[in-house]
Design a protein around this motif. Structure first.
Motif, short mmCIF file in Angstrom:
data_model
loop_
_atom_site.label_atom_id
_atom_site.label_comp_id
_atom_site.label_asym_id
_atom_site.label_seq_id
_atom_site.Cartn_x
_atom_site.Cartn_y
_atom_site.Cartn_z
N GLU A 169 37.70 43.43 44.61
CA GLU A 169 39.11 43.31 44.97
C GLU A 169 39.28 42.60 46.31
N ASN A 170 38.26 42.65 47.15
CA ASN A 170 38.34 42.02 48.47
C ASN A 170 37.84 40.59 48.47
N ARG A 171 37.20 40.18 47.37
CA ARG A 171 36.67 38.82 47.29
C ARG A 171 37.70 37.89 46.69
N ILE A 172 37.56 36.61 47.03
CA ILE A 172 38.50 35.59 46.56
C ILE A 172 37.69 34.35 46.18
N ILE A 173 38.09 33.68 45.11
CA ILE A 173 37.40 32.47 44.67
C ILE A 173 38.32 31.28 44.91
N LEU A 174 37.77 30.28 45.58
CA LEU A 174 38.50 29.05 45.87
C LEU A 174 37.76 27.90 45.20
N ASN A 175 38.44 27.18 44.35
CA ASN A 175 37.87 26.01 43.69
C ASN A 175 38.46 24.79 44.41
N VAL A 176 37.61 24.11 45.15
CA VAL A 176 38.08 22.96 45.92
C VAL A 176 37.36 21.71 45.40
N THR A 214 34.53 33.99 48.98
CA THR A 214 34.55 34.61 50.31
C THR A 214 35.40 35.86 50.24
N TYR A 215 35.53 36.52 51.37
CA TYR A 215 36.37 37.72 51.44
C TYR A 215 37.76 37.37 51.93
N LYS A 216 38.75 38.10 51.45
CA LYS A 216 40.13 37.91 51.89
C LYS A 216 40.23 38.10 53.40
N ALA A 217 39.49 39.05 53.93
CA ALA A 217 39.50 39.32 55.38
C ALA A 217 39.01 38.11 56.17
N THR A 218 38.07 37.36 55.62
CA THR A 218 37.56 36.16 56.29
C THR A 218 38.69 35.15 56.47
N THR A 249 48.56 33.88 48.06
CA THR A 249 49.04 34.98 47.21
C THR A 249 48.90 34.54 45.76
N GLU A 250 48.87 35.48 44.86
CA GLU A 250 48.73 35.16 43.44
C GLU A 250 49.99 34.52 42.88
N ALA A 251 51.07 34.50 43.63
CA ALA A 251 52.31 33.88 43.18
C ALA A 251 52.30 32.36 43.37
N LEU A 252 51.31 31.83 44.07
CA LEU A 252 51.25 30.39 44.31
C LEU A 252 50.93 29.63 43.02
N ALA A 253 51.44 28.41 42.93
CA ALA A 253 51.25 27.60 41.73
C ALA A 253 49.78 27.23 41.52
N ASN A 254 49.00 27.19 42.56
CA ASN A 254 47.59 26.78 42.39
C ASN A 254 46.67 27.95 42.06
N TYR A 255 47.23 29.12 41.77
CA TYR A 255 46.43 30.28 41.36
C TYR A 255 46.32 30.30 39.84
N ASP A 256 45.09 30.44 39.35
CA ASP A 256 44.84 30.50 37.91
C ASP A 256 44.46 31.94 37.56
N PRO A 257 45.37 32.70 36.91
CA PRO A 257 45.07 34.11 36.62
C PRO A 257 43.95 34.28 35.59
N VAL A 258 43.76 33.30 34.71
CA VAL A 258 42.69 33.39 33.70
C VAL A 258 41.32 33.32 34.38
N LEU A 259 41.16 32.36 35.27
CA LEU A 259 39.89 32.19 35.99
C LEU A 259 39.82 33.05 37.25
N ASN A 260 40.96 33.61 37.64
CA ASN A 260 41.06 34.41 38.86
C ASN A 260 40.58 33.61 40.08
N VAL A 306 35.45 23.68 56.72
CA VAL A 306 36.65 24.49 56.95
C VAL A 306 36.34 25.96 56.72
N LEU A 307 35.71 26.28 55.59
CA LEU A 307 35.37 27.67 55.28
C LEU A 307 34.37 28.22 56.29
N ASN A 308 33.44 27.40 56.70
CA ASN A 308 32.47 27.83 57.71
C ASN A 308 33.18 28.17 59.02
N TYR A 309 34.25 27.45 59.34
CA TYR A 309 35.04 27.73 60.54
C TYR A 309 35.67 29.13 60.45
#
Length: 166
Positions: free
Chosen positions: A4-11, A18-22, A35-46, A60-63
């Motif tokens: 629940e604390n992890r997040i997947i970013l497809n760039v 990474t973690y949401k806290a990061t 937020t999950e309400a954004l248009a670039n969020y894919d609920p199927v792939l999460n 950027v992520l390393n920063y």
């Protein structure tokens, strides 16, 4: 629970996890406001998808993870600045070890802007006008021009307008 604390970013087709806290470490940025309400969020792939440069995003992520922003040497300065602006990051946060490499393009752009003002097609500008444009008017007036200060305008003029010199 950890999931629940992890997040997947497809760039750009590359998945980063990474973690949401990061992402909350740097407030008021695009990633800190996901937020999950954004248009670039894919609920199927999460996952969130961004069609951006994945190599720059790795920095950027390393920063977010380390608090240190390094410049990737395989991209040009303007592209890096554009990506930082998209993610809502300040390009002045680039680490000192990378600053000189990163800022070269800014110096080049300012020098080219100066040369544009010289208008080499017209009559040759005076030595004082050139010194003023390059920012060493005071050194010229004091007779303290370095060899580089005397040579730089000639070299740039030669590259910008090859027919300016025999």
């Amino acid at each position: 629970m950890d999931g629940e604390n992890r997040i997947i970013l497809n760039v750009g087709g590359i998945r980063y996890e990474t973690y949401k806290a990061t992402l909350k470490k740097i407030p008021a940025t695009r990633l800190s406001r996901l937020t999950e309400a954004l248009a670039n969020y894919d609920p199927v792939l999460n996952e969130y998808f961004f069609d951006r440069h994945p190599g720059v995003f790795a920095q950027v992520l390393n920063y977010y993870r380390t608090g240190k922003l390094h410049y990737p040497t395989d991209v040009c300065g303007p592209l890096f600045e554009e990506e930082l602006e998209f993610w809502g990051l300040d390009s002045n946060q680039v680490e000192p070890c990378c600053w000189s490499t990163y800022s070269v393009h800014r110096d080049t752009q300012s020098t080219l802007a100066i040369l544009d003002k010289l208008e080499l097609d017209d009559e040759q500008p005076s030595e004082e006008a050139i010194a003023r444009l390059f920012g060493f008017e005071e050194a010229l007036l004091n007779g303290e021009l370095t060899c580089w200060q005397r040579t730089k305008p000639k070299i740039w003029a030669l590259f910008d307008e090859p027919s300016s010199s025999t």
